[in-house]
Write an enzyme that holds these catalytic residues in place. Structure first.
Site, PDB file in Angstrom:
ATOM      1  CG  ASP A  43      -1.889  -0.919   1.391  1.00 37.77           C
ATOM      2  OD1 ASP A  43      -2.274  -1.444   0.359  1.00 37.77           O
ATOM      3  OD2 ASP A  43      -2.355  -1.151   2.522  1.00 37.77           O
ATOM      4  CE  LYS A  65       5.203   4.477  -8.435  1.00 38.46           C
ATOM      5  NZ  LYS A  65       6.121   3.483  -8.927  1.00 38.46           N
ATOM      6  CG  MET A 178      -8.648   6.609   7.420  1.00 39.28           C
ATOM      7  SD  MET A 178      -9.508   5.264   6.592  1.00 39.28           S
ATOM      8  CE  MET A 178      -9.790   4.133   7.939  1.00 39.28           C
TER       9      MET A 178
HETATM   10  N1  SAH Z   1      -3.755  -0.502   9.127  1.00 39.24           N
HETATM   11  C1  SAH Z   1      -3.348   0.846   9.484  1.00 39.24           C
HETATM   12  C2  SAH Z   1      -4.481   1.831   9.321  1.00 39.24           C
HETATM   13  C3  SAH Z   1      -4.936   2.018   7.895  1.00 39.24           C
HETATM   14  S1  SAH Z   1      -6.197   3.222   7.727  1.00 39.24           S
HETATM   15  C4  SAH Z   1      -2.802   0.837  10.914  1.00 39.24           C
HETATM   16  O1  SAH Z   1      -2.968  -0.152  11.638  1.00 39.24           O
HETATM   17  O2  SAH Z   1      -2.187   1.820  11.316  1.00 39.24           O
HETATM   18  C5  SAH Z   1      -5.276   4.645   7.238  1.00 39.24           C
HETATM   19  C6  SAH Z   1      -5.123   5.599   8.406  1.00 39.24           C
HETATM   20  O3  SAH Z   1      -4.167   5.111   9.309  1.00 39.24           O
HETATM   21  C7  SAH Z   1      -4.625   6.977   8.028  1.00 39.24           C
HETATM   22  O4  SAH Z   1      -5.662   7.793   7.554  1.00 39.24           O
HETATM   23  C8  SAH Z   1      -4.120   7.459   9.371  1.00 39.24           C
HETATM   24  O5  SAH Z   1      -5.188   7.845  10.202  1.00 39.24           O
HETATM   25  C9  SAH Z   1      -3.531   6.189   9.949  1.00 39.24           C
HETATM   26  N2  SAH Z   1      -2.064   6.046   9.750  1.00 39.24           N
HETATM   27  C10 SAH Z   1      -1.429   5.094   9.067  1.00 39.24           C
HETATM   28  N3  SAH Z   1      -0.088   5.246   9.152  1.00 39.24           N
HETATM   29  C11 SAH Z   1       0.117   6.336   9.917  1.00 39.24           C
HETATM   30  C12 SAH Z   1       1.273   7.000  10.408  1.00 39.24           C
HETATM   31  N4  SAH Z   1       2.507   6.588  10.132  1.00 39.24           N
HETATM   32  N5  SAH Z   1       1.092   8.090  11.202  1.00 39.24           N
HETATM   33  C13 SAH Z   1      -0.132   8.512  11.521  1.00 39.24           C
HETATM   34  N6  SAH Z   1      -1.260   7.930  11.095  1.00 39.24           N
HETATM   35  C14 SAH Z   1      -1.142   6.848  10.307  1.00 39.24           C
END
Ligand code: SAH
Length: 258
Positions: A43, A65, A178
């Site tokens: 992703d 991408k 999100m």
């Molecule tokens: N599976 C992921 C979440 C995916 S949903 C997890 O467990 O973290 C996508 C959301 O995850 C983004 O909109 C944001 O809110 C959060 N997110 C993912 N990576 C992030 C990061 N490095 N820093 C802050 N928020 C993050």
């Protein structure tokens, strides 16, 4: 030294959480699966430091991408995974954070089940954990919150409805994923249900990455603060940064106090 069992197998799919971005927060299992895999399908949220650990010989497919876009239809991703596994390849499906949190894992598993393809899941460290660590906070605390809510700001139907009354209670803590676009909606709903405008909300953008940014807000300023975000962010509702939390590298700190 004992040989560890393989984490991938020909013609099967291994789902793995890649953590929030820093290679330090990648599990040994995900790392090992990356070395074994023939194909890695990842992703947009998988960190660059992690992507750099994929061997050069491995086929890499970026389903986040532009062009094949962040909005790559889920059906196309499912077909891609099934197609690669169908050729007998060892497929690694790498997702940001933990693959089982807001990662559409079930939809991909169901596609594999329909195709009769075996799978295996390696959990990862979710971004909310990295966000809490960045502000020096615990996600739960005796006497403050008996539970932690993991919620999304929006879902397929638009802004997500939540248990606003429950969330508005003093001491509640929620990790909101999100939540950027939904921040004004969240602010309005929570205040309407009696949450104090002074409730701390901390926005952690790019948690664990070199460009990590912490924005300290209150519920009353949440939407204005969220408007400054440009990258992925976790909204930590009910938590303020601890003053003594400091950033890496620790050696500078140690030298300063020596
Ligand atoms: N599976 C992921 C979440 C995916 S949903 C997890 O467990 O973290 C996508 C959301 O995850 C983004 O909109 C944001 O809110 C959060 N997110 C993912 N990576 C992030 C990061 N490095 N820093 C802050 N928020 C993050």
């Amino acid at each position: 030294m004992t040989t560890q069992p393989a984490l991938t197998a020909p013609g099967t799919v291994t789902f793995a959480g890649a953590g929030p971005g820093s290679a330090d927060l990648l599990t040994m299992g995900a790392f090992r699966a990356m070395q074994e895999a023939d194909v890695v399908i990842h992703d947009r949220l998988v960190g660059q430091e992690v992507l750099d650990l994929i061997p050069a010989r491995t086929t890499r497919v970026d389903v986040g991408k532009e062009g094949f876009g962040p909005s790559t239809p889920q059906g196309a991703i499912n077909a891609l995974i099934v197609g690669h596994a169908g050729t007998g390849a060892r497929v690694l499906r790498l997702k940001g954070g933990d693959c089982a949190i807001f990662g559409r894992l079930d939809e991909e598993i169901e596609a594999l089940e329909r195709a009769g393809i075996a799978f295996h899941i390696l959990p990862g460290l979710t971004s909310a954990s990295a966000a809490a660590a960045a502000i020096g906070q615990s996600l739960t605390k005796r006497g403050r919150n008996r539970g932690l809510r993991i919620v999304t700001g929006h879902d397929m139907d638009g802004f997500a409805d939540q248990d606003w009354k429950g969330l508005a209670r003093t001491g509640e803590v929620a990790a909101i994923y999100m939540g950027k676009k939904a921040s004004r909606f969240l602010q309005g709903r929570l205040m309407m249900h009696g949450a104090s405008p002074d409730t701390p909300v901390t926005l952690v953008e790019n948690a664990s990455r070199p460009d990590q940014r912490i924005i300290e807000a209150r519920l009353s300023t949440l939407a204005d603060c969220a408007a400054r975000l440009t990258g992925p962010a976790i909204l930590l509702y009910g938590l303020a940064p601890r003053a003594a939390a400091h950033t890496l590298p620790l050696t500078d700190q140690n030298e300063a106090t020596a």
